[in-house]
Design a protein around this motif. Structure first.
Motif, PDB file in Angstrom:
ATOM      1  N   PHE A  14      25.029  31.196  58.936  1.00  0.00           N
ATOM      2  CA  PHE A  14      23.915  30.364  58.472  1.00  0.00           C
ATOM      3  C   PHE A  14      23.611  30.648  57.010  1.00  0.00           C
ATOM      4  O   PHE A  14      23.425  29.720  56.210  1.00  0.00           O
ATOM      5  CB  PHE A  14      22.678  30.620  59.356  1.00  0.00           C
ATOM      6  CG  PHE A  14      21.452  29.915  58.867  1.00  0.00           C
ATOM      7  CD1 PHE A  14      21.313  28.533  58.995  1.00  0.00           C
ATOM      8  CD2 PHE A  14      20.431  30.629  58.239  1.00  0.00           C
ATOM      9  CE1 PHE A  14      20.190  27.893  58.532  1.00  0.00           C
ATOM     10  CE2 PHE A  14      19.299  29.979  57.765  1.00  0.00           C
ATOM     11  CZ  PHE A  14      19.179  28.611  57.917  1.00  0.00           C
ATOM     12  N   TRP A  15      23.554  31.950  56.623  1.00  0.00           N
ATOM     13  CA  TRP A  15      23.280  32.294  55.226  1.00  0.00           C
ATOM     14  C   TRP A  15      24.411  31.819  54.320  1.00  0.00           C
ATOM     15  O   TRP A  15      24.165  31.370  53.200  1.00  0.00           O
ATOM     16  CB  TRP A  15      23.082  33.794  55.070  1.00  0.00           C
ATOM     17  CG  TRP A  15      21.668  34.213  55.414  1.00  0.00           C
ATOM     18  CD1 TRP A  15      21.286  34.892  56.520  1.00  0.00           C
ATOM     19  CD2 TRP A  15      20.502  33.960  54.646  1.00  0.00           C
ATOM     20  NE1 TRP A  15      19.931  35.083  56.514  1.00  0.00           N
ATOM     21  CE2 TRP A  15      19.414  34.496  55.342  1.00  0.00           C
ATOM     22  CE3 TRP A  15      20.247  33.320  53.435  1.00  0.00           C
ATOM     23  CZ2 TRP A  15      18.110  34.432  54.896  1.00  0.00           C
ATOM     24  CZ3 TRP A  15      18.942  33.269  53.004  1.00  0.00           C
ATOM     25  CH2 TRP A  15      17.873  33.813  53.727  1.00  0.00           C
ATOM     26  N   ALA A  16      25.653  31.875  54.789  1.00  0.00           N
ATOM     27  CA  ALA A  16      26.787  31.419  53.980  1.00  0.00           C
ATOM     28  C   ALA A  16      26.681  29.910  53.739  1.00  0.00           C
ATOM     29  O   ALA A  16      26.910  29.415  52.613  1.00  0.00           O
ATOM     30  CB  ALA A  16      28.099  31.769  54.659  1.00  0.00           C
ATOM     31  N   ILE A  17      26.325  29.168  54.791  1.00  0.00           N
ATOM     32  CA  ILE A  17      26.161  27.708  54.648  1.00  0.00           C
ATOM     33  C   ILE A  17      24.991  27.399  53.710  1.00  0.00           C
ATOM     34  O   ILE A  17      25.079  26.530  52.839  1.00  0.00           O
ATOM     35  CB  ILE A  17      25.978  27.056  56.033  1.00  0.00           C
ATOM     36  CG1 ILE A  17      27.273  27.164  56.841  1.00  0.00           C
ATOM     37  CG2 ILE A  17      25.550  25.601  55.900  1.00  0.00           C
ATOM     38  CD1 ILE A  17      27.142  26.714  58.288  1.00  0.00           C
ATOM     39  N   LEU A  18      23.894  28.123  53.883  1.00  0.00           N
ATOM     40  CA  LEU A  18      22.717  27.910  53.044  1.00  0.00           C
ATOM     41  C   LEU A  18      23.015  28.212  51.575  1.00  0.00           C
ATOM     42  O   LEU A  18      22.643  27.444  50.677  1.00  0.00           O
ATOM     43  CB  LEU A  18      21.549  28.772  53.543  1.00  0.00           C
ATOM     44  CG  LEU A  18      20.222  28.614  52.789  1.00  0.00           C
ATOM     45  CD1 LEU A  18      19.681  27.204  52.949  1.00  0.00           C
ATOM     46  CD2 LEU A  18      19.220  29.634  53.251  1.00  0.00           C
ATOM     47  N   VAL A  19      23.696  29.304  51.314  1.00  0.00           N
ATOM     48  CA  VAL A  19      24.043  29.677  49.937  1.00  0.00           C
ATOM     49  C   VAL A  19      25.005  28.650  49.351  1.00  0.00           C
ATOM     50  O   VAL A  19      24.880  28.258  48.182  1.00  0.00           O
ATOM     51  CB  VAL A  19      24.630  31.099  49.901  1.00  0.00           C
ATOM     52  CG1 VAL A  19      25.274  31.410  48.553  1.00  0.00           C
ATOM     53  CG2 VAL A  19      23.548  32.129  50.202  1.00  0.00           C
ATOM     54  N   SER A  20      25.961  28.171  50.135  1.00  0.00           N
ATOM     55  CA  SER A  20      26.895  27.146  49.650  1.00  0.00           C
ATOM     56  C   SER A  20      26.152  25.862  49.303  1.00  0.00           C
ATOM     57  O   SER A  20      26.407  25.222  48.265  1.00  0.00           O
ATOM     58  CB  SER A  20      27.952  26.843  50.712  1.00  0.00           C
ATOM     59  OG  SER A  20      28.706  27.984  50.993  1.00  0.00           O
TER      60      SER A  20
END
Length: 144
Positions: A14-20
Protein backbone atom coordinates in the motif's frame (compact mmCIF):
# COMPACT_ATOMS: atom_id res chain seq x y z
CA UNK A 1 3.66 -16.92 7.01
CA UNK A 2 1.88 -15.51 9.90
CA UNK A 3 -0.92 -12.93 9.97
CA UNK A 4 1.46 -10.17 11.08
CA UNK A 5 3.78 -10.81 8.16
CA UNK A 6 0.86 -10.74 5.69
CA UNK A 7 -0.36 -7.47 7.24
CA UNK A 8 3.17 -6.02 7.01
CA UNK A 9 3.41 -7.02 3.32
CA UNK A 10 0.00 -5.45 2.61
CA UNK A 11 1.03 -2.23 4.37
CA UNK A 12 4.34 -2.17 2.45
CA UNK A 13 2.55 -2.72 -0.89
CA UNK A 14 0.00 0.00 0.00
CA UNK A 15 2.80 2.45 0.90
CA UNK A 16 4.65 1.57 -2.33
CA UNK A 17 1.51 2.28 -4.39
CA UNK A 18 0.86 5.49 -2.46
CA UNK A 19 4.44 6.72 -2.90
CA UNK A 20 4.33 5.87 -6.63
CA UNK A 21 1.05 7.76 -7.01
CA UNK A 22 2.41 10.78 -5.12
CA UNK A 23 5.61 10.69 -7.20
CA UNK A 24 3.53 10.67 -10.40
CA UNK A 25 1.45 13.62 -9.11
CA UNK A 26 4.58 15.55 -8.18
CA UNK A 27 6.12 14.92 -11.62
CA UNK A 28 2.95 16.16 -13.33
CA UNK A 29 2.83 19.19 -11.01
CA UNK A 30 6.47 20.00 -11.82
CA UNK A 31 5.70 19.83 -15.57
CA UNK A 32 2.68 22.10 -15.11
CA UNK A 33 4.75 24.61 -13.13
CA UNK A 34 7.47 24.59 -15.84
CA UNK A 35 4.86 25.20 -18.55
CA UNK A 36 3.26 27.96 -16.49
CA UNK A 37 6.62 29.61 -15.87
CA UNK A 38 7.44 29.47 -19.60
CA UNK A 39 4.00 30.88 -20.49
CA UNK A 40 4.37 33.76 -18.01
CA UNK A 41 7.81 34.55 -19.43
CA UNK A 42 6.43 34.56 -22.99
CA UNK A 43 3.50 36.76 -21.98
CA UNK A 44 5.76 39.23 -20.22
CA UNK A 45 8.07 39.29 -23.29
CA UNK A 46 5.11 40.13 -25.52
CA UNK A 47 3.36 42.42 -23.05
CA UNK A 48 6.24 44.85 -22.62
CA UNK A 49 6.30 45.87 -26.32
CA UNK A 50 2.50 46.01 -26.36
CA UNK A 51 2.49 48.31 -23.36
CA UNK A 52 5.12 50.51 -25.02
CA UNK A 53 2.99 50.67 -28.18
CA UNK A 54 -0.10 51.46 -26.12
CA UNK A 55 1.77 54.23 -24.33
CA UNK A 56 2.91 55.70 -27.66
CA UNK A 57 -0.65 55.50 -28.99
CA UNK A 58 -2.02 57.28 -25.92
CA UNK A 59 0.60 60.01 -26.30
CA UNK A 60 -0.31 60.41 -29.99
CA UNK A 61 -4.02 60.54 -29.14
CA UNK A 62 -3.30 63.20 -26.52
CA UNK A 63 -1.44 65.27 -29.12
CA UNK A 64 -4.28 64.89 -31.60
CA UNK A 65 -6.83 65.89 -28.95
CA UNK A 66 -4.80 69.00 -28.19
CA UNK A 67 -4.89 69.87 -31.90
CA UNK A 68 -8.63 69.23 -32.09
CA UNK A 69 -9.14 71.43 -29.04
CA UNK A 70 -7.23 74.26 -30.72
CA UNK A 71 -9.26 73.80 -33.92
CA UNK A 72 -12.52 73.82 -31.93
CA UNK A 73 -11.49 77.04 -30.22
CA UNK A 74 -10.72 78.61 -33.61
CA UNK A 75 -14.06 77.45 -35.01
CA UNK A 76 -15.84 78.92 -31.99
CA UNK A 77 -14.10 82.25 -32.57
CA UNK A 78 -14.99 82.20 -36.28
CA UNK A 79 -18.62 81.39 -35.41
CA UNK A 80 -18.76 84.30 -32.97
CA UNK A 81 -17.27 86.62 -35.60
CA UNK A 82 -19.75 85.41 -38.23
CA UNK A 83 -22.63 85.97 -35.83
CA UNK A 84 -21.43 89.48 -35.07
CA UNK A 85 -21.00 90.21 -38.77
CA UNK A 86 -24.47 88.85 -39.52
CA UNK A 87 -26.09 91.01 -36.87
CA UNK A 88 -24.13 94.05 -38.08
CA UNK A 89 -25.16 93.49 -41.72
CA UNK A 90 -28.74 92.85 -40.65
CA UNK A 91 -28.92 96.05 -38.63
CA UNK A 92 -27.11 98.12 -41.27
CA UNK A 93 -28.92 96.89 -44.40
CA UNK A 94 -32.05 95.24 -43.02
CA UNK A 95 -34.05 98.38 -42.30
CA UNK A 96 -33.33 100.13 -45.61
CA UNK A 97 -33.92 96.93 -47.59
CA UNK A 98 -37.30 96.44 -45.93
CA UNK A 99 -38.21 100.04 -46.75
CA UNK A 100 -37.13 99.60 -50.39
CA UNK A 101 -39.11 96.36 -50.65
CA UNK A 102 -42.19 97.99 -49.11
CA UNK A 103 -41.86 100.95 -51.47
CA UNK A 104 -41.53 98.59 -54.46
CA UNK A 105 -44.56 96.64 -53.34
CA UNK A 106 -46.57 99.83 -52.93
CA UNK A 107 -45.54 101.05 -56.38
CA UNK A 108 -46.46 97.69 -57.97
CA UNK A 109 -49.78 97.66 -56.21
CA UNK A 110 -50.52 101.24 -57.20
CA UNK A 111 -49.63 100.56 -60.84
CA UNK A 112 -51.64 97.33 -60.85
CA UNK A 113 -54.81 98.96 -59.47
CA UNK A 114 -54.62 102.07 -61.60
CA UNK A 115 -57.36 101.02 -64.02
CA UNK A 116 -59.62 99.16 -61.53
CA UNK A 117 -62.46 100.90 -59.70
CA UNK A 118 -62.08 101.14 -55.95
CA UNK A 119 -64.20 98.55 -54.05
CA UNK A 120 -67.06 99.78 -51.90
CA UNK A 121 -66.35 99.91 -48.21
CA UNK A 122 -68.85 99.75 -45.40
CA UNK A 123 -68.58 102.24 -42.57
CA UNK A 124 -69.40 100.87 -39.09
CA UNK A 125 -69.11 103.14 -36.05
CA UNK A 126 -66.69 105.46 -37.72
CA UNK A 127 -64.43 102.69 -39.13
CA UNK A 128 -64.02 101.37 -42.62
CA UNK A 129 -64.02 97.58 -42.84
CA UNK A 130 -62.50 95.63 -45.71
CA UNK A 131 -64.88 93.67 -47.93
CA UNK A 132 -64.04 90.28 -46.40
CA UNK A 133 -65.41 91.27 -42.98
CA UNK A 134 -68.74 92.75 -44.05
CA UNK A 135 -70.70 89.58 -43.50
CA UNK A 136 -70.14 89.60 -39.75
CA UNK A 137 -68.95 86.83 -37.49
CA UNK A 138 -70.80 83.73 -36.48
CA UNK A 139 -71.58 83.19 -32.85
CA UNK A 140 -68.90 80.91 -31.46
CA UNK A 141 -71.18 79.32 -28.89
CA UNK A 142 -73.78 78.08 -31.31
CA UNK A 143 -73.09 74.85 -33.18
CA UNK A 144 -74.51 74.49 -36.70
Amino acid sequence: MSGGEVAGILVAVFWAILVSFLALVLVRLAQTLKATTKMVADVSEKAVPLLADASATVRSAHTQLARVDAIAADVQEVTANASALSSTVSSAFGGPLVKVAAFGYGVRRAIGKKGEPEPKRTVVLGRTLPGARRGGRRNRRSKD
